[in-house]
Write a protein that holds these residues in place. Structure first.
Motif, PDB file in Angstrom:
ATOM      1  N   LYS A 135      35.530  44.025  49.809  1.00 43.34           N
ATOM      2  CA  LYS A 135      35.186  42.827  49.059  1.00 43.34           C
ATOM      3  C   LYS A 135      33.913  42.236  49.636  1.00 43.34           C
ATOM      4  O   LYS A 135      33.760  42.112  50.852  1.00 43.34           O
ATOM      5  CB  LYS A 135      36.319  41.800  49.132  1.00 43.34           C
ATOM      6  N   THR A 137      31.487  38.930  49.255  1.00 44.73           N
ATOM      7  CA  THR A 137      31.336  37.584  48.709  1.00 44.73           C
ATOM      8  C   THR A 137      29.947  37.055  49.053  1.00 44.73           C
ATOM      9  O   THR A 137      29.518  37.119  50.211  1.00 44.73           O
ATOM     10  CB  THR A 137      32.394  36.626  49.280  1.00 44.73           C
ATOM     11  N   GLU A 147      31.281  37.139  43.648  1.00 41.68           N
ATOM     12  CA  GLU A 147      31.643  38.451  44.153  1.00 41.68           C
ATOM     13  C   GLU A 147      30.562  39.439  43.746  1.00 41.68           C
ATOM     14  O   GLU A 147      30.070  39.413  42.618  1.00 41.68           O
ATOM     15  CB  GLU A 147      33.000  38.888  43.624  1.00 41.68           C
ATOM     16  N   SER A 412      42.434  43.137  46.381  1.00 44.42           N
ATOM     17  CA  SER A 412      41.144  43.351  45.721  1.00 44.42           C
ATOM     18  C   SER A 412      41.408  43.733  44.283  1.00 44.42           C
ATOM     19  O   SER A 412      41.665  44.858  44.007  1.00 44.42           O
ATOM     20  CB  SER A 412      40.201  44.248  46.333  1.00 44.42           C
ATOM     21  N   SER A 414      39.338  42.114  41.584  1.00 43.52           N
ATOM     22  CA  SER A 414      38.354  41.761  40.580  1.00 43.52           C
ATOM     23  C   SER A 414      37.614  43.024  40.164  1.00 43.52           C
ATOM     24  O   SER A 414      37.704  44.068  40.797  1.00 43.52           O
ATOM     25  CB  SER A 414      37.356  40.748  41.139  1.00 43.52           C
ATOM     26  N   GLU A 417      35.335  44.213  42.939  1.00 42.56           N
ATOM     27  CA  GLU A 417      36.055  44.853  44.034  1.00 42.56           C
ATOM     28  C   GLU A 417      36.478  46.266  43.654  1.00 42.56           C
ATOM     29  O   GLU A 417      36.358  47.202  44.449  1.00 42.56           O
ATOM     30  CB  GLU A 417      37.278  44.029  44.418  1.00 42.56           C
TER      31      GLU A 417
END
Length: 510
Positions: A135, A137, A147, A412, A414, A417
């Motif tokens: 991930k 950010t 993200e 994870s 998204s 991700e």
């Protein structure tokens, strides 16, 4: 007529004698001159050249800092928990009993910096900042959080291109690192020790530094880039031609901006030389002119396309290397061997030649050639000057393509991700590729990064992905759309291997 000739001859001889007597007197006088007087005479005869033009603007940092800081972002990465069940429980218990320092439990986190270079969200950073992250950010200077997904990476230069979904972002203007001069003021902008938006100042201490750190990761399968004798420019180990600066750079500055006082990006901060892990006066940045080629390739192809000269050489700036090839030269690159059918061989370069210039510029050490070749593509031409049998000869070398770009980094719930978890980069198929695989849709796998799904299931570079969850795929945008609508945590990826064999793999995504 004879009288005139005799007069001219007499005048010439008299003038020569007078000049000789003057020179003798001048030399005798010079012997009695002070060092200061000798300096004055020298500079009177050899006036300074015109003012050196550098890439720097005015010697005031406030405007540059104000322009650059909004476009430098904080990067926070999260890594998988690599704990090992019962073994880690025992380690935890006995470690506490005997006062041992324990490894952190659960997902690991790290941080770095990045530079926004496109208003639609493209960010440049270091490969080592995002390598193997699950991930990523991004926190912007105005405290917004996004993200990011990895578009592609290049361990050979320690660069990565990542992207966030945003528009109208502030950007840093790309400068010209070739115009940077030793001694000019520069600013380093980043997030050391999680201190957001930190600006430090210093000067350019040196250019073209090769410090032998790229490719030296602890978990790399490859050996470190050799120091004594380097295979180049196959450039498979690492391209190092750093800008050295004494602007304070610390952990967390990696991937941040090195800018001149005009606010132009001239380098991406990448490393420090330190015995303690913190700043000790030596920081190193990747020249932006090299980064431009790498980033454009990643954006266009998903991986870097490199051309190779096809030689191995010894760097004669190393006295031991020079001695080993019986050379009395202290600069240049001694050609040890040639790749059969390579560009150098076809151009007429021979074993035993010493490469002394590239594009007319002197080659003192490997980085002088390394960076120049690293900016070029297969099929590009480069002019090399070599020393052979005491005389220099010029050759035009056409760079050859080599194996696909090295397998690289990043891995994870998204879409970003999951995209990173795939651990690959892609580009749309062209008409010829569609015809070759007899498909109407698909994307080509241009890069596979260690630790991702494609790496684990051995889907190699050159494979074609035709559908995900039975939805036709023609672009990265199509992949994002399918991943975003994922409902049961399952991916069915269908496609063809490079040899034409088909596959349909099912993945459970956690």
């Amino acid at each position: 007529m004879k009288k005139i000739g005799l007069t001219l001859l007499t005048a010439f001889v008299g003038g020569a004698m007078a000049l000789g007597v003057y020179k003798l007197a001048e030399n005798k006088y010079a012997d009695n001159m002070t060092l200061e007087d000798k300096q004055k005479v020298y500079f009177a005869s050899n006036p300074s050249t015109a003012a050196v033009v550098s890439s720097a603007g005015a010697a005031d940092f406030t405007q540059a800092a104000a322009e650059v800081t909004p476009a430098v972002v904080y990067i926070r990465t999260t890594y998988a928990d690599k704990s090992n069940g019962q073994q880690d429980q025992l380690e935890q218990m006995f470690g506490q009993m005997f006062g041992q320092r324990m490894r952190p439990q659960g997902p690991q986190m790290a941080s770095g910096s990045g530079v926004i270079i496109s208003p639609d969200g493209y960010i440049v950073t270091n490969n080592h900042v995002v390598a193997k992250a699950e991930k990523i950010t991004i926190v912007t200077n105005d405290h917004r959080s996004f993200e990011a997904k990895v578009i592609g990476t290049d361990p050979n230069t320690d660069l990565a291109l990542i992207k966030i979904e945003a528009t109208n972002l502030p950007i840093v203007k790309l400068g010209n690192s070739d115009a940077v001069r030793v001694g000019e003021w520069v600013l380093a902008v980043g997030n050391p020790f999680k201190l957001n938006s930190t600006v430090t100042a210093g000067i350019v201490s040196a250019k073209g530094r090769n410090i032998g750190i790229i490719g030296r990761g602890d978990d790399d399968d490859d050996n470190p880039f050799p120091v004594r004798q380097q295979e180049n420019p196959s450039l498979k180990r690492g391209i190092e031609s750093f800008i050295q600066t004494d602007a304070a750079i610390n952990p967390g500055n990696s991937g941040g901006a090195l800018v001149n006082t005009a606010g132009e990006l001239i380098g991406i901060n990448a490393a420090i030389a330190s015995h303690t892990g913190s700043y000790e006066g030596y920081g190193f940045a990747i020249p932006i002119n090299l980064a431009k080629k790498v980033l454009n390739d990643i954006k266009k192809y998903g991986a870097v396309k490199r051309g190779y000269i096809g030689v191995s050489f010894a760097d004669l700036s190393d006295p031991e290397a020079a001695k080993s090839v019986n050379s009395d030269k202290t600069n240049g690159l001694y050609v040890n061997s040639l790749v059969t059918g390579g560009g150098a061989e076809q151009a007429g370069i021979k074993t035993g030649d010493i490469i002394t210039k590239v594009e007319g510029n002197p080659v003192y050490e490997s980085s002088d050639l390394q960076e120049r070749v690293g900016r070029l593509q297969p099929g590009d031409k480069i002019n090399l000057t070599v020393l052979r049998n005491g005389s220099e000869k010029n050759f035009t070398v056409t760079l050859k393509a080599d194996a696909p770009a090295a397998r690289t980094t990043a891995v994870s719930k998204s879409a970003a991700e999951l995209f990173n978890k795939l651990g690959a980069s892609f580009q749309p198929l062209n008409a010829a590729q569609k015809a070759k695989f007899r498909v109407n849709s698909g994307v080509l796998v241009t890069q596979v990064r260690p630790g991702g799904i494609f790496d684990d299931t051995e889907i190699p570079v050159g494979s074609v992905i035709t559908s995900i969850n039975k939805q036709p795929i023609n672009s990265v945008a199509d992949m994002d759309k399918v991943i975003t609508s994922l409902k049961n945590g399952r991916l069915i990826i269908t496609g063809y291997y490079p040899d034409g064999g088909s596959f349909s793999n099912v993945f459970e995504v956690q």
